[in-house]
Write a protein that holds these residues in place. Structure first.
Motif, PDB file in Angstrom:
ATOM      1  N   THR A  34       0.824  -1.195   0.000  1.00 28.99           N
ATOM      2  CA  THR A  34       0.000   0.000   0.000  1.00 28.99           C
ATOM      3  C   THR A  34       0.863   1.252   0.000  1.00 28.99           C
ATOM      4  OG1 THR A  34      -1.700  -1.189   1.210  1.00 28.99           O
ATOM      5  CG2 THR A  34      -1.794   1.212   1.285  1.00 28.99           C
ATOM      6  N   ARG A  35       0.473   2.203  -0.828  1.00 29.12           N
ATOM      7  CA  ARG A  35       1.116   3.502  -0.847  1.00 29.12           C
ATOM      8  C   ARG A  35       0.053   4.540  -0.515  1.00 29.12           C
ATOM      9  NH1 ARG A  35       3.404  -0.479  -3.814  1.00 29.12           N
ATOM     10  NH2 ARG A  35       5.496  -0.072  -4.552  1.00 29.12           N
ATOM     11  N   ALA A  36       0.462   5.602   0.130  1.00 26.82           N
ATOM     12  CA  ALA A  36      -0.499   6.648   0.481  1.00 26.82           C
ATOM     13  C   ALA A  36       0.206   7.983   0.548  1.00 26.82           C
ATOM     14  CB  ALA A  36      -1.132   6.340   1.834  1.00 26.82           C
ATOM     15  N   ILE A  37      -0.533   9.020   0.288  1.00 26.40           N
ATOM     16  CA  ILE A  37      -0.014  10.355   0.538  1.00 26.40           C
ATOM     17  C   ILE A  37      -0.250  10.607   2.020  1.00 26.40           C
ATOM     18  CG2 ILE A  37      -0.302  12.815   0.060  1.00 26.40           C
ATOM     19  CD1 ILE A  37      -1.064  12.055  -2.792  1.00 26.40           C
ATOM     20  N   VAL A  38       0.814  10.882   2.720  1.00 23.18           N
ATOM     21  CA  VAL A  38       0.773  10.971   4.174  1.00 23.18           C
ATOM     22  C   VAL A  38      -0.255  11.981   4.666  1.00 23.18           C
ATOM     23  CG1 VAL A  38       2.134  11.492   6.233  1.00 23.18           C
ATOM     24  CG2 VAL A  38       3.157  10.211   4.353  1.00 23.18           C
ATOM     25  N   ARG A  55      11.988  25.393  11.708  1.00 22.47           N
ATOM     26  CA  ARG A  55      12.011  23.923  11.668  1.00 22.47           C
ATOM     27  C   ARG A  55      11.569  23.420  10.297  1.00 22.47           C
ATOM     28  NH1 ARG A  55       8.501  21.104  15.971  1.00 22.47           N
ATOM     29  NH2 ARG A  55       7.087  20.690  14.294  1.00 22.47           N
ATOM     30  N   ALA A  56      10.554  24.067   9.725  1.00 19.75           N
ATOM     31  CA  ALA A  56      10.092  23.677   8.389  1.00 19.75           C
ATOM     32  C   ALA A  56      11.222  23.870   7.380  1.00 19.75           C
ATOM     33  CB  ALA A  56       8.859  24.486   7.993  1.00 19.75           C
ATOM     34  N   TRP A  57      11.941  25.010   7.469  1.00 20.55           N
ATOM     35  CA  TRP A  57      13.050  25.252   6.545  1.00 20.55           C
ATOM     36  C   TRP A  57      14.145  24.205   6.723  1.00 20.55           C
ATOM     37  CZ3 TRP A  57      14.805  26.233   2.232  1.00 20.55           C
ATOM     38  CH2 TRP A  57      16.178  26.369   2.001  1.00 20.55           C
ATOM     39  N   ARG A  58      14.472  23.847   7.949  1.00 21.43           N
ATOM     40  CA  ARG A  58      15.513  22.825   8.181  1.00 21.43           C
ATOM     41  C   ARG A  58      15.121  21.497   7.530  1.00 21.43           C
ATOM     42  NH1 ARG A  58      15.675  25.649  12.934  1.00 21.43           N
ATOM     43  NH2 ARG A  58      14.357  24.173  14.068  1.00 21.43           N
ATOM     44  N   ASN A  59      13.841  21.152   7.568  1.00 18.35           N
ATOM     45  CA  ASN A  59      13.390  19.912   6.933  1.00 18.35           C
ATOM     46  C   ASN A  59      13.524  19.973   5.412  1.00 18.35           C
ATOM     47  OD1 ASN A  59      12.781  18.524   9.314  1.00 18.35           O
ATOM     48  ND2 ASN A  59      10.741  19.423   9.420  1.00 18.35           N
ATOM     49  N   VAL A  60      13.196  21.111   4.812  1.00 15.81           N
ATOM     50  CA  VAL A  60      13.363  21.276   3.365  1.00 15.81           C
ATOM     51  C   VAL A  60      14.844  21.217   3.015  1.00 15.81           C
ATOM     52  CG1 VAL A  60      13.111  22.891   1.425  1.00 15.81           C
ATOM     53  CG2 VAL A  60      11.243  22.594   3.059  1.00 15.81           C
ATOM     54  N   PHE A  78       2.646  21.023   3.691  1.00 14.09           N
ATOM     55  CA  PHE A  78       3.327  20.814   4.970  1.00 14.09           C
ATOM     56  C   PHE A  78       2.338  20.324   6.007  1.00 14.09           C
ATOM     57  CE2 PHE A  78       6.521  23.592   3.191  1.00 14.09           C
ATOM     58  CZ  PHE A  78       7.697  23.193   3.807  1.00 14.09           C
ATOM     59  N   MET A  79       2.792  19.400   6.824  1.00  9.80           N
ATOM     60  CA  MET A  79       2.075  19.000   8.025  1.00  9.80           C
ATOM     61  C   MET A  79       3.102  18.844   9.119  1.00  9.80           C
ATOM     62  SD  MET A  79      -0.976  16.473   7.161  1.00  9.80           S
ATOM     63  CE  MET A  79      -2.507  17.243   6.774  1.00  9.80           C
ATOM     64  N   ASN A  80       2.864  19.528  10.211  1.00 12.55           N
ATOM     65  CA  ASN A  80       3.779  19.481  11.348  1.00 12.55           C
ATOM     66  C   ASN A  80       5.214  19.783  10.914  1.00 12.55           C
ATOM     67  OD1 ASN A  80       1.608  18.872  13.032  1.00 12.55           O
ATOM     68  ND2 ASN A  80       1.776  16.720  12.508  1.00 12.55           N
ATOM     69  N   CYS A  81       5.350  20.781  10.078  1.00 15.29           N
ATOM     70  CA  CYS A  81       6.648  21.282   9.585  1.00 15.29           C
ATOM     71  C   CYS A  81       7.370  20.317   8.658  1.00 15.29           C
ATOM     72  CB  CYS A  81       7.560  21.672  10.751  1.00 15.29           C
ATOM     73  SG  CYS A  81       6.846  22.954  11.775  1.00 15.29           S
ATOM     74  N   ARG A  82       6.700  19.312   8.170  1.00 11.14           N
ATOM     75  CA  ARG A  82       7.311  18.362   7.241  1.00 11.14           C
ATOM     76  C   ARG A  82       6.543  18.386   5.919  1.00 11.14           C
ATOM     77  NH1 ARG A  82       7.174  15.140  12.054  1.00 11.14           N
ATOM     78  NH2 ARG A  82       9.281  14.834  12.824  1.00 11.14           N
ATOM     79  N   ILE A  83       7.290  18.281   4.828  1.00  5.16           N
ATOM     80  CA  ILE A  83       6.643  18.160   3.519  1.00  5.16           C
ATOM     81  C   ILE A  83       6.033  16.763   3.436  1.00  5.16           C
ATOM     82  CG2 ILE A  83       7.032  18.035   1.037  1.00  5.16           C
ATOM     83  CD1 ILE A  83       9.126  20.150   1.301  1.00  5.16           C
ATOM     84  N   VAL A  84       4.779  16.707   3.007  1.00  4.40           N
ATOM     85  CA  VAL A  84       4.092  15.416   2.948  1.00  4.40           C
ATOM     86  C   VAL A  84       3.654  15.023   1.543  1.00  4.40           C
ATOM     87  CG1 VAL A  84       3.320  15.488   5.343  1.00  4.40           C
ATOM     88  CG2 VAL A  84       1.873  16.476   3.554  1.00  4.40           C
ATOM     89  N   ASP A  85       3.863  15.876   0.575  1.00  2.00           N
ATOM     90  CA  ASP A  85       3.450  15.563  -0.791  1.00  2.00           C
ATOM     91  C   ASP A  85       4.688  15.605  -1.688  1.00  2.00           C
ATOM     92  OD1 ASP A  85       2.412  15.443  -3.368  1.00  2.00           O
ATOM     93  OD2 ASP A  85       0.724  16.762  -2.916  1.00  2.00           O
ATOM     94  N   PHE A  86       5.032  14.462  -2.253  1.00  7.48           N
ATOM     95  CA  PHE A  86       6.226  14.353  -3.083  1.00  7.48           C
ATOM     96  C   PHE A  86       5.885  14.022  -4.536  1.00  7.48           C
ATOM     97  CE2 PHE A  86       7.781  13.962   1.174  1.00  7.48           C
ATOM     98  CZ  PHE A  86       9.008  14.593   1.136  1.00  7.48           C
ATOM     99  N   GLY A  87       4.675  14.341  -4.953  1.00  4.47           N
ATOM    100  CA  GLY A  87       4.229  14.014  -6.298  1.00  4.47           C
ATOM    101  C   GLY A  87       5.022  14.681  -7.413  1.00  4.47           C
ATOM    102  N   SER A  88       5.624  15.824  -7.146  1.00  4.27           N
ATOM    103  CA  SER A  88       6.383  16.552  -8.167  1.00  4.27           C
ATOM    104  C   SER A  88       7.890  16.456  -7.950  1.00  4.27           C
ATOM    105  CB  SER A  88       5.993  18.032  -8.143  1.00  4.27           C
ATOM    106  OG  SER A  88       4.625  18.179  -8.405  1.00  4.27           O
TER     107      SER A  88
END
Length: 143
Positions: A34-38, A55-60, A78-88
């Motif tokens: 199973t794959r899902a968009i978080v 914190r969001a910038w450090r994650n990017v 972004f969710m909780n300062c993390r990128i969650v969509d990697f479609g592009s």
């Protein structure tokens, strides 16, 4: 496989692996995990604001240092300062980056930085966070 069972049993989500057509099954090497968009599963979303934008910038920046370029940096991804969509997203090596001239490749690699700057400006978040694009122009000046 454990994730699929958990989603079906605990969350009541039918992941429908039985409806995947034969050609796709073959292309996946029969890998039907199973794959899902978080962001569809995340329940605790703390929006981006001045207190957590660093914190969001450090994650990017961390993703970029690993040669993972999201290319769609925006508040909705972004969710909780993390990128969650990697479609592009692109990763290196990448055929387009390899074929591009030096300036264009650099601009593509820095696109997450410029989009991050645009996002903070659009959301009205004043920050001291300095991305490479907020310190320098992407394209060199003509002499």
């Amino acid at each position: 496989m454990e994730d699929t069972k958990w989603l079906e049993k605990e969350e009541g989500i039918n992941v429908c692996t039985d409806i995947i057509d034969r050609d796709l099954r073959r292309a996946l090497g029969e890998d039907l995990r199973t794959r899902a968009i978080v962001k569809d599963l995340e329940t605790d979303n703390v929006g981006l604001k001045k207190a957590n934008i660093g914190r969001a910038w450090r994650n990017v920046s961390l993703l970029n240092s690993l040669k993972i370029y999201n290319r769609d940096v925006g508040a909705d991804n972004f969710m909780n300062c993390r990128i969650v969509d990697f479609g592009s997203s692109w990763t290196e090596p990448h055929a387009i980056l390899d074929a591009a001239d030096t300036d264009e490749a650099r601009e593509q690699r820095l696109s997450d930085c410029s989009k991050f700057d645009e996002m903070t400006e659009k959301k009205g978040i004043k920050t001291r966070t300095k991305t490479p694009t907020s310190r320098h122009n992407l394209r060199p000046r003509k002499k």
